[in-house]
Motif scaffolding. Structure first.
Motif, PDB file in Angstrom:
ATOM      1  N   VAL A 141      -7.618  -0.446  -5.247  1.00  0.00           N
ATOM      2  CA  VAL A 141      -6.308  -0.842  -4.716  1.00  0.00           C
ATOM      3  C   VAL A 141      -6.387  -1.175  -3.231  1.00  0.00           C
ATOM      4  CG1 VAL A 141      -3.979  -0.022  -4.205  1.00  0.00           C
ATOM      5  CG2 VAL A 141      -4.980   0.387  -6.459  1.00  0.00           C
ATOM      6  N   ARG A 142      -7.065  -0.350  -2.448  1.00  0.00           N
ATOM      7  CA  ARG A 142      -7.160  -0.642  -1.015  1.00  0.00           C
ATOM      8  C   ARG A 142      -8.008  -1.886  -0.766  1.00  0.00           C
ATOM      9  NH1 ARG A 142      -8.323   4.589   2.469  1.00  0.00           N
ATOM     10  NH2 ARG A 142      -7.604   3.170   4.119  1.00  0.00           N
ATOM     11  N   ASP A 193       0.828  -1.200   0.000  1.00  0.00           N
ATOM     12  CA  ASP A 193       0.000   0.000   0.000  1.00  0.00           C
ATOM     13  C   ASP A 193       0.868   1.257   0.000  1.00  0.00           C
ATOM     14  OD1 ASP A 193      -2.337   1.505   0.083  1.00  0.00           O
ATOM     15  OD2 ASP A 193      -2.518   1.375   2.257  1.00  0.00           O
ATOM     16  N   PRO A 196     -13.788   2.111 -10.831  1.00  0.00           N
ATOM     17  CA  PRO A 196     -12.481   2.479 -11.374  1.00  0.00           C
ATOM     18  C   PRO A 196     -11.337   1.797 -10.625  1.00  0.00           C
ATOM     19  CG  PRO A 196     -13.861   4.421 -11.106  1.00  0.00           C
ATOM     20  CD  PRO A 196     -14.579   3.289 -10.441  1.00  0.00           C
ATOM     21  N   VAL A 197     -10.268   1.496 -11.356  1.00  0.00           N
ATOM     22  CA  VAL A 197      -9.136   0.751 -10.796  1.00  0.00           C
ATOM     23  C   VAL A 197      -8.581   1.434  -9.551  1.00  0.00           C
ATOM     24  CG1 VAL A 197      -6.724   0.116 -11.232  1.00  0.00           C
ATOM     25  CG2 VAL A 197      -8.468  -0.374 -12.950  1.00  0.00           C
ATOM     26  N   GLU A 198      -8.447   2.762  -9.593  1.00  0.00           N
ATOM     27  CA  GLU A 198      -7.826   3.462  -8.460  1.00  0.00           C
ATOM     28  C   GLU A 198      -8.634   3.315  -7.173  1.00  0.00           C
ATOM     29  OE1 GLU A 198     -10.050   6.506 -11.047  1.00  0.00           O
ATOM     30  OE2 GLU A 198      -8.685   4.800 -11.339  1.00  0.00           O
ATOM     31  N   ARG A 199      -9.915   2.987  -7.277  1.00  0.00           N
ATOM     32  CA  ARG A 199     -10.745   2.790  -6.092  1.00  0.00           C
ATOM     33  C   ARG A 199     -10.634   1.369  -5.550  1.00  0.00           C
ATOM     34  NH1 ARG A 199     -15.254   5.870  -5.196  1.00  0.00           N
ATOM     35  NH2 ARG A 199     -15.403   4.573  -3.320  1.00  0.00           N
ATOM     36  N   SER A 218       4.047  -0.235  -8.968  1.00  0.00           N
ATOM     37  CA  SER A 218       2.878  -0.045  -9.831  1.00  0.00           C
ATOM     38  C   SER A 218       2.013  -1.290  -9.763  1.00  0.00           C
ATOM     39  CB  SER A 218       3.303   0.202 -11.287  1.00  0.00           C
ATOM     40  OG  SER A 218       3.857  -0.979 -11.861  1.00  0.00           O
ATOM     41  N   LEU A 219       0.741  -1.112 -10.015  1.00  0.00           N
ATOM     42  CA  LEU A 219      -0.170  -2.250 -10.024  1.00  0.00           C
ATOM     43  C   LEU A 219       0.249  -3.260 -11.089  1.00  0.00           C
ATOM     44  CD1 LEU A 219      -2.725  -3.588  -8.924  1.00  0.00           C
ATOM     45  CD2 LEU A 219      -4.040  -2.233 -10.574  1.00  0.00           C
ATOM     46  N   TRP A 271      -6.493  -9.896  -6.952  1.00  0.00           N
ATOM     47  CA  TRP A 271      -6.983  -8.828  -7.819  1.00  0.00           C
ATOM     48  C   TRP A 271      -8.141  -9.309  -8.688  1.00  0.00           C
ATOM     49  CZ3 TRP A 271      -7.086  -3.839  -8.048  1.00  0.00           C
ATOM     50  CH2 TRP A 271      -7.403  -3.174  -9.240  1.00  0.00           C
ATOM     51  N   LEU A 283       2.828   1.660  -3.359  1.00  0.00           N
ATOM     52  CA  LEU A 283       1.963   2.196  -4.419  1.00  0.00           C
ATOM     53  C   LEU A 283       1.716   3.682  -4.209  1.00  0.00           C
ATOM     54  CD1 LEU A 283      -0.641  -0.720  -4.644  1.00  0.00           C
ATOM     55  CD2 LEU A 283       0.922  -0.023  -6.480  1.00  0.00           C
ATOM     56  N   ARG A 284       1.461   4.073  -2.978  1.00  0.00           N
ATOM     57  CA  ARG A 284       1.185   5.478  -2.667  1.00  0.00           C
ATOM     58  C   ARG A 284       2.395   6.354  -3.013  1.00  0.00           C
ATOM     59  NH1 ARG A 284      -2.780   7.109   0.471  1.00  0.00           N
ATOM     60  NH2 ARG A 284      -2.977   5.035   1.391  1.00  0.00           N
TER      61      ARG A 284
END
Length: 390
Positions: free
Chosen positions: A246-247, A207, A241-244, A216-217, A230, A210-211
Protein backbone atom coordinates in the motif's frame (compact mmCIF):
# COMPACT_ATOMS: atom_id res chain seq x y z
CA UNK A 1 21.84 24.02 -5.72
CA UNK A 2 21.79 23.67 -9.49
CA UNK A 3 22.22 26.72 -11.71
CA UNK A 4 19.06 28.82 -11.94
CA UNK A 5 17.09 28.84 -15.18
CA UNK A 6 16.45 32.22 -16.78
CA UNK A 7 12.79 32.09 -15.70
CA UNK A 8 13.58 31.33 -12.05
CA UNK A 9 13.40 33.87 -9.23
CA UNK A 10 16.92 35.18 -8.62
CA UNK A 11 17.50 36.33 -5.03
CA UNK A 12 19.92 38.97 -6.29
CA UNK A 13 17.04 40.53 -8.25
CA UNK A 14 14.37 40.34 -5.57
CA UNK A 15 11.98 43.26 -5.23
CA UNK A 16 13.00 43.34 -1.59
CA UNK A 17 11.07 43.58 1.66
CA UNK A 18 8.35 45.92 2.87
CA UNK A 19 10.59 47.36 5.60
CA UNK A 20 14.27 48.18 5.27
CA UNK A 21 16.57 46.16 7.51
CA UNK A 22 19.71 48.28 7.90
CA UNK A 23 22.82 46.53 9.19
CA UNK A 24 22.96 43.58 11.53
CA UNK A 25 19.66 41.92 10.59
CA UNK A 26 21.21 39.47 8.09
CA UNK A 27 22.84 36.82 10.24
CA UNK A 28 25.03 34.38 8.38
CA UNK A 29 25.74 33.91 4.65
CA UNK A 30 22.13 33.56 3.45
CA UNK A 31 20.33 35.17 0.55
CA UNK A 32 16.89 36.75 0.85
CA UNK A 33 14.91 33.58 0.02
CA UNK A 34 16.97 31.43 2.36
CA UNK A 35 16.20 33.88 5.15
CA UNK A 36 12.49 33.75 4.21
CA UNK A 37 12.54 29.99 4.63
CA UNK A 38 14.32 30.23 7.96
CA UNK A 39 11.93 32.91 9.23
CA UNK A 40 9.00 30.61 8.49
CA UNK A 41 10.62 27.65 10.25
CA UNK A 42 11.37 29.71 13.36
CA UNK A 43 7.94 31.36 13.52
CA UNK A 44 5.31 30.68 16.16
CA UNK A 45 2.60 30.23 13.53
CA UNK A 46 4.60 27.46 11.83
CA UNK A 47 5.12 25.63 15.12
CA UNK A 48 1.39 25.71 15.79
CA UNK A 49 0.76 23.64 12.65
CA UNK A 50 1.77 20.51 14.57
CA UNK A 51 -1.58 20.62 16.40
CA UNK A 52 -3.82 21.71 13.52
CA UNK A 53 -6.07 19.37 11.55
CA UNK A 54 -5.08 18.01 8.15
CA UNK A 55 -7.81 15.41 7.56
CA UNK A 56 -8.64 13.94 10.97
CA UNK A 57 -9.54 16.34 13.77
CA UNK A 58 -7.28 15.90 16.82
CA UNK A 59 -6.37 12.35 15.70
CA UNK A 60 -5.88 9.74 18.39
CA UNK A 61 -3.07 7.95 16.54
CA UNK A 62 0.48 9.24 16.27
CA UNK A 63 0.80 8.13 12.65
CA UNK A 64 -1.76 10.47 11.07
CA UNK A 65 -0.76 13.66 9.33
CA UNK A 66 -1.30 17.13 10.72
CA UNK A 67 -0.75 20.51 9.01
CA UNK A 68 2.91 20.53 10.01
CA UNK A 69 3.81 17.12 8.61
CA UNK A 70 1.73 17.83 5.50
CA UNK A 71 3.67 21.07 4.95
CA UNK A 72 6.99 19.25 5.29
CA UNK A 73 5.86 16.66 2.73
CA UNK A 74 4.74 19.40 0.33
CA UNK A 75 8.17 21.04 0.72
CA UNK A 76 9.95 17.78 -0.14
CA UNK A 77 7.92 17.36 -3.31
CA UNK A 78 8.21 21.03 -4.27
CA UNK A 79 11.96 21.18 -3.79
CA UNK A 80 12.48 18.06 -5.93
CA UNK A 81 10.45 19.55 -8.80
CA UNK A 82 12.18 22.93 -8.46
CA UNK A 83 15.61 21.31 -8.71
CA UNK A 84 14.74 19.49 -11.93
CA UNK A 85 13.24 22.61 -13.54
CA UNK A 86 16.11 24.91 -12.50
CA UNK A 87 13.93 26.97 -10.16
CA UNK A 88 14.95 28.54 -6.88
CA UNK A 89 14.70 25.67 -4.41
CA UNK A 90 14.80 27.85 -1.29
CA UNK A 91 11.90 30.04 -2.39
CA UNK A 92 9.90 26.99 -3.48
CA UNK A 93 10.53 25.30 -0.14
CA UNK A 94 9.60 28.42 1.83
CA UNK A 95 6.32 28.75 -0.07
CA UNK A 96 5.49 25.10 0.56
CA UNK A 97 6.26 25.35 4.27
CA UNK A 98 4.15 28.49 4.74
CA UNK A 99 1.15 27.81 2.53
CA UNK A 100 -1.15 26.51 5.32
CA UNK A 101 -0.22 28.97 8.08
CA UNK A 102 -3.53 30.82 7.70
CA UNK A 103 -5.68 27.79 8.53
CA UNK A 104 -7.71 28.07 11.75
CA UNK A 105 -8.20 25.10 14.10
CA UNK A 106 -10.10 22.12 12.70
CA UNK A 107 -9.24 22.83 9.07
CA UNK A 108 -12.07 23.71 6.72
CA UNK A 109 -14.70 23.19 9.43
CA UNK A 110 -13.12 25.94 11.50
CA UNK A 111 -12.82 28.13 8.42
CA UNK A 112 -16.51 27.69 7.62
CA UNK A 113 -17.45 28.71 11.17
CA UNK A 114 -15.29 31.86 11.01
CA UNK A 115 -16.65 32.70 7.56
CA UNK A 116 -20.17 32.54 8.98
CA UNK A 117 -19.22 34.58 12.08
CA UNK A 118 -17.65 37.29 9.90
CA UNK A 119 -20.35 37.25 7.22
CA UNK A 120 -21.33 40.84 8.00
CA UNK A 121 -17.72 41.97 8.35
CA UNK A 122 -16.01 40.79 5.17
CA UNK A 123 -15.79 37.05 5.78
CA UNK A 124 -12.78 34.84 6.43
CA UNK A 125 -10.41 33.16 3.97
CA UNK A 126 -7.45 31.06 5.12
CA UNK A 127 -5.24 32.10 2.20
CA UNK A 128 -5.69 35.81 2.89
CA UNK A 129 -5.26 35.12 6.59
CA UNK A 130 -1.90 33.50 5.85
CA UNK A 131 -0.70 36.86 4.49
CA UNK A 132 -2.30 38.72 7.39
CA UNK A 133 -0.52 36.46 9.88
CA UNK A 134 2.89 36.75 8.27
CA UNK A 135 2.68 40.49 7.55
CA UNK A 136 0.84 41.79 10.62
CA UNK A 137 0.19 39.33 13.44
CA UNK A 138 3.60 37.70 13.90
CA UNK A 139 5.74 39.89 16.17
CA UNK A 140 9.26 38.53 15.87
CA UNK A 141 11.18 41.75 15.23
CA UNK A 142 11.50 44.99 17.20
CA UNK A 143 11.19 47.47 14.32
CA UNK A 144 8.26 46.19 12.28
CA UNK A 145 5.23 43.91 12.44
CA UNK A 146 5.22 40.53 10.74
CA UNK A 147 8.19 38.59 9.42
CA UNK A 148 9.05 41.14 6.69
CA UNK A 149 9.25 38.44 4.02
CA UNK A 150 10.38 39.12 0.47
CA UNK A 151 8.00 40.41 -2.18
CA UNK A 152 8.38 37.16 -4.13
CA UNK A 153 7.47 35.09 -1.09
CA UNK A 154 4.36 37.12 -0.29
CA UNK A 155 3.30 37.23 -3.94
CA UNK A 156 3.56 33.46 -4.20
CA UNK A 157 1.49 32.91 -1.05
CA UNK A 158 -1.16 35.40 -2.14
CA UNK A 159 -1.55 33.69 -5.53
CA UNK A 160 -1.48 30.11 -4.24
CA UNK A 161 -4.66 29.46 -6.22
CA UNK A 162 -3.84 31.75 -9.15
CA UNK A 163 -4.36 35.46 -9.92
CA UNK A 164 -6.76 37.35 -7.66
CA UNK A 165 -9.27 39.64 -9.34
CA UNK A 166 -11.64 40.09 -6.39
CA UNK A 167 -9.56 40.22 -3.19
CA UNK A 168 -11.36 40.09 0.13
CA UNK A 169 -10.82 42.70 2.84
CA UNK A 170 -7.78 40.98 4.35
CA UNK A 171 -6.02 40.57 1.02
CA UNK A 172 -6.82 44.17 0.03
CA UNK A 173 -5.37 45.37 3.32
CA UNK A 174 -2.02 43.64 2.93
CA UNK A 175 -1.88 44.46 -0.78
CA UNK A 176 -2.42 48.17 -0.06
CA UNK A 177 0.47 48.05 2.39
CA UNK A 178 2.83 46.21 -0.01
CA UNK A 179 1.39 45.87 -3.56
CA UNK A 180 1.70 42.28 -4.86
CA UNK A 181 0.39 42.63 -8.45
CA UNK A 182 -2.51 40.37 -7.57
CA UNK A 183 -4.00 40.07 -11.05
CA UNK A 184 -0.91 38.56 -12.70
CA UNK A 185 0.23 34.94 -12.50
CA UNK A 186 2.78 34.10 -9.83
CA UNK A 187 6.33 32.87 -10.33
CA UNK A 188 6.99 29.29 -11.40
CA UNK A 189 8.21 28.61 -7.87
CA UNK A 190 4.77 29.54 -6.53
CA UNK A 191 2.97 27.55 -9.23
CA UNK A 192 5.06 24.47 -8.41
CA UNK A 193 4.39 24.92 -4.68
CA UNK A 194 0.63 24.99 -5.30
CA UNK A 195 0.68 21.80 -7.37
CA UNK A 196 3.00 20.11 -4.89
CA UNK A 197 0.30 20.77 -2.30
CA UNK A 198 -2.23 18.95 -4.53
CA UNK A 199 0.11 16.01 -5.08
CA UNK A 200 0.85 15.68 -1.37
CA UNK A 201 -2.69 15.76 -0.04
CA UNK A 202 -4.17 13.73 -2.90
CA UNK A 203 -1.89 10.85 -2.00
CA UNK A 204 -1.19 11.20 1.69
CA UNK A 205 -4.89 11.58 2.49
CA UNK A 206 -5.36 8.19 0.81
CA UNK A 207 -2.69 6.77 3.11
CA UNK A 208 -4.37 8.21 6.21
CA UNK A 209 -7.83 7.13 5.03
CA UNK A 210 -6.63 3.55 4.59
CA UNK A 211 -4.88 3.60 7.97
CA UNK A 212 -8.10 4.80 9.63
CA UNK A 213 -10.16 2.07 7.96
CA UNK A 214 -12.45 4.62 6.28
CA UNK A 215 -11.12 3.77 2.82
CA UNK A 216 -10.44 0.30 1.42
CA UNK A 217 -8.09 -0.75 -1.33
CA UNK A 218 -11.04 -2.33 -3.16
CA UNK A 219 -12.80 1.05 -3.27
CA UNK A 220 -9.68 2.83 -4.44
CA UNK A 221 -9.11 0.46 -7.34
CA UNK A 222 -12.26 1.85 -8.97
CA UNK A 223 -10.31 5.10 -9.48
CA UNK A 224 -8.44 4.90 -12.84
CA UNK A 225 -5.13 6.47 -11.72
CA UNK A 226 -5.02 4.28 -8.61
CA UNK A 227 -5.76 1.14 -10.61
CA UNK A 228 -2.98 1.89 -13.13
CA UNK A 229 -0.42 2.58 -10.41
CA UNK A 230 -1.48 -0.49 -8.45
CA UNK A 231 -1.01 -2.71 -11.51
CA UNK A 232 2.55 -1.42 -11.91
CA UNK A 233 3.32 -1.97 -8.23
CA UNK A 234 1.99 -5.54 -8.25
CA UNK A 235 3.88 -6.32 -11.47
CA UNK A 236 7.14 -5.23 -9.81
CA UNK A 237 6.43 -7.10 -6.57
CA UNK A 238 4.28 -10.14 -7.47
CA UNK A 239 5.30 -12.18 -4.42
CA UNK A 240 4.84 -9.50 -1.75
CA UNK A 241 1.70 -9.51 0.45
CA UNK A 242 -0.86 -6.83 -0.41
CA UNK A 243 -0.57 -5.07 2.97
CA UNK A 244 3.13 -4.44 2.28
CA UNK A 245 2.37 -2.77 -1.05
CA UNK A 246 0.00 0.00 0.00
CA UNK A 247 2.74 2.50 0.86
CA UNK A 248 4.50 1.57 -2.38
CA UNK A 249 1.24 2.49 -4.15
CA UNK A 250 1.35 5.96 -2.58
CA UNK A 251 4.96 6.44 -3.67
CA UNK A 252 4.13 5.23 -7.18
CA UNK A 253 1.30 7.73 -7.52
CA UNK A 254 3.38 10.62 -6.23
CA UNK A 255 6.16 9.81 -8.69
CA UNK A 256 3.65 9.44 -11.52
CA UNK A 257 2.13 12.86 -10.83
CA UNK A 258 5.50 14.56 -10.27
CA UNK A 259 6.90 13.24 -13.55
CA UNK A 260 3.78 14.34 -15.44
CA UNK A 261 4.02 17.83 -13.93
CA UNK A 262 7.70 18.17 -14.87
CA UNK A 263 7.20 16.96 -18.43
CA UNK A 264 4.12 19.13 -19.01
CA UNK A 265 5.75 22.22 -17.55
CA UNK A 266 8.83 21.77 -19.71
CA UNK A 267 6.61 21.41 -22.78
CA UNK A 268 4.64 24.53 -21.81
CA UNK A 269 7.84 26.55 -21.48
CA UNK A 270 8.79 25.59 -25.04
CA UNK A 271 5.30 25.98 -26.53
CA UNK A 272 4.85 29.44 -24.97
CA UNK A 273 8.33 30.58 -26.01
CA UNK A 274 9.42 30.96 -22.39
CA UNK A 275 12.36 28.54 -22.22
CA UNK A 276 14.82 31.44 -22.27
CA UNK A 277 12.52 34.10 -20.81
CA UNK A 278 12.75 35.78 -17.42
CA UNK A 279 10.34 35.57 -14.50
CA UNK A 280 8.39 38.63 -15.65
CA UNK A 281 7.40 36.69 -18.78
CA UNK A 282 6.14 33.85 -16.58
CA UNK A 283 3.97 36.32 -14.67
CA UNK A 284 2.69 37.80 -17.92
CA UNK A 285 2.03 34.51 -19.70
CA UNK A 286 -1.72 34.83 -19.19
CA UNK A 287 -2.03 31.23 -17.97
CA UNK A 288 -0.40 28.75 -15.65
CA UNK A 289 2.90 27.44 -16.98
CA UNK A 290 3.41 24.75 -14.36
CA UNK A 291 0.62 22.26 -14.97
CA UNK A 292 -0.48 18.67 -15.27
CA UNK A 293 -1.22 17.17 -18.69
CA UNK A 294 -4.88 17.09 -19.75
CA UNK A 295 -5.05 13.38 -18.94
CA UNK A 296 -3.49 13.80 -15.50
CA UNK A 297 -5.71 16.79 -14.76
CA UNK A 298 -8.80 14.66 -15.41
CA UNK A 299 -7.35 11.78 -13.37
CA UNK A 300 -6.69 14.15 -10.49
CA UNK A 301 -10.22 15.60 -10.63
CA UNK A 302 -11.66 12.07 -10.60
CA UNK A 303 -9.52 11.17 -7.60
CA UNK A 304 -10.66 14.30 -5.74
CA UNK A 305 -14.32 13.49 -6.39
CA UNK A 306 -13.73 10.02 -4.96
CA UNK A 307 -12.00 11.43 -1.89
CA UNK A 308 -14.78 13.92 -1.17
CA UNK A 309 -17.43 11.24 -1.47
CA UNK A 310 -15.67 8.51 0.48
CA UNK A 311 -13.36 10.28 2.93
CA UNK A 312 -13.95 13.99 3.45
CA UNK A 313 -17.75 13.57 3.48
CA UNK A 314 -17.78 10.23 5.30
CA UNK A 315 -20.37 10.24 8.14
CA UNK A 316 -17.64 10.01 10.79
CA UNK A 317 -15.85 12.98 9.27
CA UNK A 318 -19.06 15.02 8.95
CA UNK A 319 -19.90 14.39 12.62
CA UNK A 320 -16.41 15.55 13.67
CA UNK A 321 -16.74 18.59 11.41
CA UNK A 322 -20.03 19.60 13.01
CA UNK A 323 -18.51 19.27 16.47
CA UNK A 324 -15.62 21.49 15.36
CA UNK A 325 -17.98 24.06 13.84
CA UNK A 326 -19.89 24.31 17.13
CA UNK A 327 -16.67 24.83 19.10
CA UNK A 328 -15.48 27.69 16.89
CA UNK A 329 -18.92 29.32 16.69
CA UNK A 330 -19.31 29.12 20.48
CA UNK A 331 -15.87 30.61 21.07
CA UNK A 332 -16.57 33.52 18.74
CA UNK A 333 -19.87 34.19 20.52
CA UNK A 334 -18.24 34.10 23.95
CA UNK A 335 -15.33 36.37 23.03
CA UNK A 336 -17.60 38.83 21.27
CA UNK A 337 -19.72 39.09 24.41
CA UNK A 338 -16.68 39.37 26.70
CA UNK A 339 -13.27 40.03 25.06
CA UNK A 340 -11.58 39.67 28.44
CA UNK A 341 -11.96 35.90 28.01
CA UNK A 342 -9.19 36.09 25.38
CA UNK A 343 -6.68 37.26 27.99
CA UNK A 344 -5.32 40.69 28.79
CA UNK A 345 -3.11 41.17 25.73
CA UNK A 346 -5.87 40.44 23.21
CA UNK A 347 -8.54 42.19 25.29
CA UNK A 348 -6.43 45.36 25.50
CA UNK A 349 -6.16 45.61 21.71
CA UNK A 350 -9.80 44.74 20.97
CA UNK A 351 -11.55 47.85 19.64
CA UNK A 352 -15.26 48.24 20.42
CA UNK A 353 -16.36 49.22 16.92
CA UNK A 354 -17.07 46.91 14.00
CA UNK A 355 -15.66 45.41 11.86
CA UNK A 356 -12.48 45.70 13.94
CA UNK A 357 -13.91 43.89 16.96
CA UNK A 358 -15.05 40.80 15.05
CA UNK A 359 -11.93 40.63 12.89
CA UNK A 360 -9.71 40.89 15.98
CA UNK A 361 -11.57 38.01 17.63
CA UNK A 362 -11.24 35.96 14.43
CA UNK A 363 -7.49 36.61 14.44
CA UNK A 364 -7.30 35.18 17.96
CA UNK A 365 -9.36 32.09 17.17
CA UNK A 366 -7.59 31.44 13.86
CA UNK A 367 -4.27 31.24 15.69
CA UNK A 368 -5.50 28.47 17.97
CA UNK A 369 -4.52 24.83 17.64
CA UNK A 370 -7.22 22.17 17.75
CA UNK A 371 -6.44 21.18 21.32
CA UNK A 372 -6.20 24.78 22.54
CA UNK A 373 -9.62 25.54 21.04
CA UNK A 374 -11.14 22.47 22.66
CA UNK A 375 -9.68 23.40 26.05
CA UNK A 376 -10.81 27.03 25.70
CA UNK A 377 -14.31 25.79 24.92
CA UNK A 378 -14.34 23.53 27.99
CA UNK A 379 -13.08 26.40 30.17
CA UNK A 380 -15.94 28.65 29.05
CA UNK A 381 -18.83 26.28 28.47
CA UNK A 382 -18.00 23.25 30.59
CA UNK A 383 -20.37 20.48 29.50
CA UNK A 384 -22.43 22.76 27.26
CA UNK A 385 -20.91 21.26 24.13
CA UNK A 386 -21.94 17.74 25.05
CA UNK A 387 -25.53 18.86 25.58
CA UNK A 388 -25.64 20.77 22.31
CA UNK A 389 -23.94 18.06 20.28
CA UNK A 390 -26.50 15.48 21.44
Amino acid sequence: MTALASYACDPARSRGRQYDEPGGEARGPRDIFQRDRDRIIHSISFRRLRHKTQVFIAPDGDHYRVRLTHSLEVAQIGRTIARVLGLNEDLTEALCLAHDIGHPPFGHSGEDALEEALAAHGGFDHNAHCLRTLMQLEMAYPRFPGLNLSWEMLEGLAKHNGPITAPNWAMREVNNAFPLDLTSWASLEAQVAALSDDIAYDNHDIDDGLRAGILSLEQLLDVPIVARCWDRVVARHPDIPVERLVRELIREQIGYMVNDLIETTRANLVDLGLADADVSAIRGAGRAVAAFSDGMREDERTLKRFMYKNLYHHPLQLAAAERARIIVADLFEAYHADPALMGSAWDATCLPNEPHRSRHIADYIAGMTDRFAEQAHRDIYGSKFDRRAH
